[in-house]
Design a protein around this motif. Structure first.
Motif: not given
Length: 621
Positions: A111, A124, A130, A587
């Motif tokens: 990512v 990302f 996240a 995400n």
């Protein structure tokens, strides 16, 4: 076809050209011993994996459906001379720990960096990253996204986010113009979006706006546009709880669409109290005033001038999100049926969706291509509660004809959620509905249909950042409160010792018993003065808590330093997951397993006791 749901395979399959170098060179930490097969080692077809179907699904140890979980088709392993009988070398705990450590590094590789497309730059994050950011998806109730067959979306403030100052500001302007035409004095008033926040409750009986905690106790209140003191709040609401079922008195601000109405109403309360509202408007009270404001705003929406202005220049009102259409595209390509269910009419929906989606979709796709079914003028919340006539929209101008059964790919007006379930043959918790309105979108779809639910609350991003910036302030307040608590414990012990002494009984401790009257009294006096000074210090700090989010009301999700707001209680009760914007799904992938976190309880202090005991044992050893 025989399958196995092994979580990992020692990859015997050809490696794609885009396979990360680190993955290609990794030393295997998990080893399988495979039995041999007599089958020849030929090429493998595309159907290497299979999905667990509705008819064959089970529930896992958290009670979630395994529908949609991926399985390895054992038949295809025969092409590699493998019979699927695998064993792990070593205990699963060790194997899993090593694999998890390496998986974390591989995730960072996968990512990392920025992916560019024609319209945007996308950074990302992994789900673990996240979750620790303002763009996280937060889970109240465990949700296996793989088991979801259809995802329904609201449009306004969900798929399309408006600039609140612009959109609600214009709604306010039209509302005020209508109030002026009705004879109300509105000169000198201006839209103030910071006057209110989502989650507050209008007290129509007293002309107040209040913020309640999760139990319904009022913590802050404003009469008109003037904040009330703590004493005034206690005197007015000390014996009254906010009960949203009492609709004659309480009106919950469920959505950002409520901002313009609340601002207009509180300003008109000021004019009412000043006695400047003409007598020829009739005998008004605070409830009548609320009805007048609501009528003026309703006319602003119904007469069409507001929406015509917005559709003519959407760029002035819409905050574009290039990642959002791509998140939906991932879901669609993963086999989810996507639904758009909005209360807006077709022409407004089409213009706004074209503006917000089409330019960000690949290969000349249009917004309609994303959705398996579109329903406009849905009349939520009744859409989830009862049946209404169904019409098919048959022209670009929005002309309709009666329809008795919906079909995939159709565009409809009205109808009901039950009709959607029957037409798709998907029911209950196989459907996830995503919206911004606590009651209309989230509460009613869950209560009546047991759909899974997601709430969109854009303010979470600002609140998350404000909470991070407030950590120092909050730590200071907590330290002072803890100091007062210790002092208070000692003061109470001395007070009890003095009380027992007056009654001729010994104090509860030897030290207190040995103190003479003067020493006891002086100690209490000193402690009392220190605590009173601490109160003077703590009170304004508590009042200032949350000012970085809103100076009047503090944080959206908090009511006081430790407690949850009434809004947060509603979110936890009705929304399985909640997040700031739909594009945050990007995400997490369409296969995410959202697991709810441990909820803290008042008696979780036992954890502190256990850690102290472990520390004592370690020191003794």
């Amino acid at each position: 076809m025989a399958t196995t749901n092994l979580h990992y395979l020692q990859n015997p399959f050809p490696r794609p050209s885009f396979y990360p170098k680190r993955l290609a060179m990794r030393a295997p930490k998990m080893v399988f011993k495979w039995g041999c097969s007599n089958s020849s080692n030929t090429s493998v077809g595309e159907d290497v994996f299979s999905l667990t179907s509705s008819s064959k699904c089970d529930v896992d140890y958290l009670g979630q459906s395994t529908k949609g979980d991926l399985n390895v088709n054992l038949k295809h392993l025969e092409f590699f001379g493998l019979d699927g009988q695998a064993t792990l070398e070593g205990p699963i705990e060790q194997v899993a720990r090593l694999e998890a450590e390496e998986a974390g590094g591989l995730l960072r590789d996968l990512v990392s960096g920025i992916v560019t497309c024609d319209h945007c730059m996308q950074h990302f994050m992994s789900p673990s990253e996240a979750r620790l950011s303002p763009r996280g998806i937060f889970c109240s109730r465990t949700l296996n996204l793989r088991s979801i067959s259809a995802i329904g979306y609201d449009m306004d403030y969900t798929l399309i986010h408006y600039n609140v100052k612009a959109w609600e500001g214009r709604a306010y302007d039209y509302c005020m113009e209508n109030l002026k035409n009705m004879g109300f004095p509105v000169e000198g008033l201006a839209f103030d979006p910071d006057l209110v926040i989502r989650g507050l409750v209008i007290d129509k009986q007293n002309g107040n706006l209040v913020k309640a905690d999760r139990f319904g106790y009022v913590k802050r209140a404003m009469h008109g546009t003037k904040m009330l003191s703590t004493k005034a709040v206690s005197e007015m609401y000390g014996r009254e709880l906010v009960d949203l079922r009492k609709e004659s008195q309480w009106e919950f601000l469920n959505t950002l669409f409520s901002v313009s109405e609340a601002v207009a109403y509180m300003q008109m309360v000021d004019r009412f109290d000043a006695g400047v509202i003409p007598a020829d408007l009739g005998a008004l009270d605070y409830k009548g005033l609320y009805k007048a404001v609501g009528k003026a705003l309703f006319r602003a929406h119904v007469e069409g001038q507001l929406k015509s202005e917005i559709t003519s220049k959407p760029e002035l009102f819409v905050e574009p999100d290039p990642e959002l259409p791509l998140a939906l595209l991932d879901q669609k390509e993963a086999g989810k049926k996507l639904l758009l269910i909005t209360n807006s009419d077709y022409q407004y929906t089409d213009k706004m969706m074209q503006h917000s989606f089409n330019r960000f979709l690949p290969n000349d796709m249009g917004w309609r291509d994303l959705f398996d079914m579109v329903i406009v003028s849905a009349r939520k919340p009744e859409f989830f509660q009862m049946s209404h006539p169904l019409y098919e929209v048959v022209t670009d101008e929005g002309l309709m004809r009666p329809c008795f059964k919906a079909r995939t790919g159709g565009l409809y007006s009205g109808g009901s959620a039950q009709m959607v379930e029957n037409s798709l043959n998907i029911h209950g918790d196989e459907i996830l509905y995503v919206g911004d309105h606590i009651y209309t979108d989230v509460s009613q779809s869950k209560v009546h249909l047991r759909w899974r639910t997601a709430l969109i609350c854009r303010e979470l991003e600002e609140e998350y950042s404000a909470l991070i910036q407030s950590r120092g302030h909050r730590a200071t307040v907590i330290e002072l409160i803890n100091q007062k608590e210790v002092l208070g414990d000692l003061f109470n012990q001395l007070r009890l010792a003095l009380q027992r002494r007056y009654k001729g009984r010994p104090a509860q401790t030897l030290a207190a018993t040995n103190m003479d009257d003067r020493e006891l009294t002086e100690s209490m006096q000193k402690l009392l003065i220190v605590m009173q000074r601490l109160d003077e210090k703590i009170a304004p700090l508590l009042q200032a808590d949350g000012e970085l989010f809103n100076k009047r009301w503090g944080f959206l999700s908090r009511a006081g330093l430790w407690d949850k707001s009434h809004l947060m209680r509603q979110i936890e009760k009705y929304a399985d997951i909640y997040t700031s914007r739909v594009s945050n799904f990007l995400n997490y992938t369409p296969f995410m397993y959202f697991r709810s976190q441990e909820q803290t309880l008042a008696h979780d202090s036992y954890l502190h006791y256990c850690s102290e005991q472990n520390g004592t044992l370690t020191n003794k050893e």
